[in-house]
Design an enzyme around this catalytic site. Sequence first.
Site, PDB file in Angstrom:
ATOM      1  CG  HIS A 272      -1.901  -1.150   1.214  1.00  0.00           C
ATOM      2  ND1 HIS A 272      -2.687  -1.538   0.161  1.00  0.00           N
ATOM      3  CD2 HIS A 272      -2.110  -2.081   2.201  1.00  0.00           C
ATOM      4  CE1 HIS A 272      -3.358  -2.642   0.489  1.00  0.00           C
ATOM      5  NE2 HIS A 272      -3.021  -2.994   1.710  1.00  0.00           N
ATOM      6  CG  ASP A 323      -5.132  -6.340  -0.127  1.00  0.00           C
ATOM      7  OD1 ASP A 323      -5.096  -7.272   0.686  1.00  0.00           O
ATOM      8  OD2 ASP A 323      -5.116  -5.151   0.236  1.00  0.00           O
TER       9      ASP A 323
END
Length: 455
Positions: A272, A323
């Site tokens: 991220h 993810d």
Amino acid sequence: MEPVRGFFADNALLSHGWSRDVLFTVDGSGMVSSITADAERGDAERLGGVVVPGMANLHSHAFQRAMAGLAEQRGDSADSFWTWRRTLYGFLDRLTPDDVEVIAALVCCEMLEAGFTTLGEFHYLHHDPAGRPYDDIGEVAGRIVAAAAATGIGLTLLPVFYAHGGFGGAPPADGQRRFVNDPDGFARLVESAGRHLESLPGARIGIAPHSLRAATVGEIERILPLAGGGPVHIHVAEQTREVEDCLSWCGRRPVEYLLDSLPVDGRWCAIHATHMTVAETGALARSGAVAGLCPETEANLGDGLFDGPRYLAEGGRFGIGSDSHIHIGLAEELRLLEYGQRLSSRGRNILCAPGAGTGESLFRAAVSGGARALGQPVDGLQAGQRADFVVLDETHPSLSGRPVERIIDSWIFAGDRSCVRDVHVAGRRVVADGHHVARDRIRSDYVRVMAGILG
Ligand code: ZN
């Protein structure tokens, strides 16, 4: 060992750009042994279409695929990542190792059909629903390996070290009991996971301290040798609340704290890295670490926008992952990465150099960054790399009539997985005409398991 095989592509994207009449050979271990452009086909297998490298999906929590779409109703209070996480914790109490294997097989199948050929599994669902280790502490890790083996996807397994519920070594919450190990337990887990991986050719292992919330710097220093030269992945600066908590705990922001405290280098992948100052963005780029971007999940969770233009200008590397698997799409992840920047800057073609194609630039960078982040020899179609490649359907309405230099742009911005015709991993065809070779069985197993979990 299988004999050397030859493949022939009318058009292929090689490391230096597009080439015509490309002949490449694949040795018995699935590696490209030679590659020549402007070649004669001879008796090589003609791939047709347009051939591009396979892409690594560098960040996955496979079991979360089963709850995709179940956290999309608005609650009483302001909805956020943290309400999504409550839904997740309620859901995962029901999952058995058998369930995880079936769900992971579906994820691998869908990734392959989208054009991903290597999975980086950030694996943290370790223990039984009461938080007790299974007889084999790597039981669930073994199920991920089995799912990868059954589908033919390449695998880098990243067992997660998770010990705390917040910064400064706060005790874990009840909902986190399936994830938690101390460093000694984690060492046993990594050892067991490594044994499971021995049966899977080409598999790699690394480690994943979950985040600076869930692991202290001292613990991370202690477990780092277990990576044994393999990749190290960590979630960092995904949420503004994480930044605020980190600041109030240690006076530094998460990426700043990570880079100040640990030997972050090219083996590391910062998952991220959404919320960074200008200085953090430059420092992360210079560290050599790969930023693991997950645009669809970050959008779904309302995380925020990664500062792509600044990071790329600083020479930063990145790869992509799906993810939470709110959706599994290669084209869609790269498209959303660019569209986020367009929406915020009110411009077009942001994440590429002047004169370049945005989709192709992002694709090439993510292939390279993904290979590095997963420690896998999948950095494009070239000798010495694994023969992972995707044949795009040049008759697809979104691709037809395009010059090859516009094909990837068209796939990323106007297409989807229906542009993917065939996918090979280590020279073996695992997707044919858009369908994984075991799709029917994998889907019916999944439907049965979901009926049990949600029924
Ligand atoms: Zn994640």
